[in-house]
Scaffold this active site. Structure first.
Site, PDB file in Angstrom:
ATOM      1  CB  CYS A 110      -0.888  -0.030   1.238  1.00  0.00           C
ATOM      2  SG  CYS A 110      -2.022   1.360   1.369  1.00  0.00           S
ATOM      3  CG  HIS A 153      -5.706  -2.370  -1.786  1.00  0.00           C
ATOM      4  ND1 HIS A 153      -4.628  -3.015  -1.200  1.00  0.00           N
ATOM      5  CD2 HIS A 153      -5.472  -1.038  -1.613  1.00  0.00           C
ATOM      6  CE1 HIS A 153      -3.802  -2.121  -0.690  1.00  0.00           C
ATOM      7  NE2 HIS A 153      -4.288  -0.900  -0.926  1.00  0.00           N
ATOM      8  CD  GLU A 154      -6.910   1.259  -4.473  1.00  0.00           C
ATOM      9  OE1 GLU A 154      -6.917   2.182  -3.628  1.00  0.00           O
ATOM     10  OE2 GLU A 154      -5.884   0.597  -4.729  1.00  0.00           O
ATOM     11  CG  HIS A 157      -7.423   2.553   1.049  1.00  0.00           C
ATOM     12  ND1 HIS A 157      -6.664   2.566   2.191  1.00  0.00           N
ATOM     13  CD2 HIS A 157      -6.604   2.072   0.066  1.00  0.00           C
ATOM     14  CE1 HIS A 157      -5.442   2.100   1.922  1.00  0.00           C
ATOM     15  NE2 HIS A 157      -5.381   1.796   0.637  1.00  0.00           N
TER      16      HIS A 157
END
Ligand code: SB7
Ligand code: NI
EC number: 3.5.1.88
Length: 184
Positions: A110, A153-154, A157
């Site tokens: 990351c 993953h995005e 966030h």
């Protein structure tokens, strides 16, 4: 232009908070910011530009990573079969997913994490994402394997979740049932 000094690092609460929905239609300022995020990713993958500005290569970026608590992500990458994914998205939402999972055999990293965290990160192998793109059009994307991993993953966030939250404490290299490997 965005550089590494704009990237928020671990420890900043913005990475652990829930990001706010973007009111639609997005403002011109929000569109410009998302364009900048996408340009950062393209620059980070351009050898000359990346070296000149000391950019770490990235395939995705979420607005909280530049300190902005809004539901906006950019992705820019090619998968195996050289299919290109280049999007700036507002309010991305996973509307369905497979039962089967996958994980990157090399683990994940990351831009907001300046250390290596060993272990497998289990993700859904297939997802369908609904969002609004940079042209203010609603899009529905069917993703699998590597592409599905990057989008998860995005989107994590935006919910204050970091990749290592998914790594098993007892055995970082534990492979859950019903899971296929992804070699990128
Ligand atoms: C490995 C790397 C990424 C996603 C999935 C697997 C993106 C790394 C860059 N980011 O920190 C974006 O949030
Ligand atoms: Ni990240």
């Amino acid at each position: 232009m965005l550089t590494m000094k704009d990237i928020v690092r671990e420890g900043d609460p913005v990475l652990r908070n829930m990001a706010e929905e973007v009111e639609l239609p997005p403002t011109e300022e929000e569109i410009a910011t998302l364009h900048e995020m996408l340009t950062f990713l393209k620059n980070s993958q351009d050898e000359e530009i990346a070296e000149k500005y000391e950019l770490r290569a990235g395939v995705g970026l979420a607005a909280p990573q530049i300190g902005l608590p809004k539901r906006m992500i950019a992705v820019h990458f090619q998968d195996f079969d050289e299919k290109e994914y280049s999007y700036g998205l507002f309010n991305p939402k996973i509307i369905s997913h497979s039962v089967a999972k996958t994980y990157l055999t090399g683990g994940e990293g990351c831009l907001s994490v300046d250390r290596e965290v060993p272990g497998y990160v289990p993700r859904y192998n297939k997802i369908t994402v609904k969002a609004t793109d940079l042209n203010k059009n609603e899009v529905k994307l069917k993703l699998k394997g590597y592409a599905a991993i990057v989008f998860q993953h995005e989107i994590d966030h935006l919910n204050g979740v970091m990749f290592y939250d998914h790594i098993s404490q007892e055995d970082p290299f534990l492979i859950p049932d019903n899971t296929v490997a992804c070699d990128e």
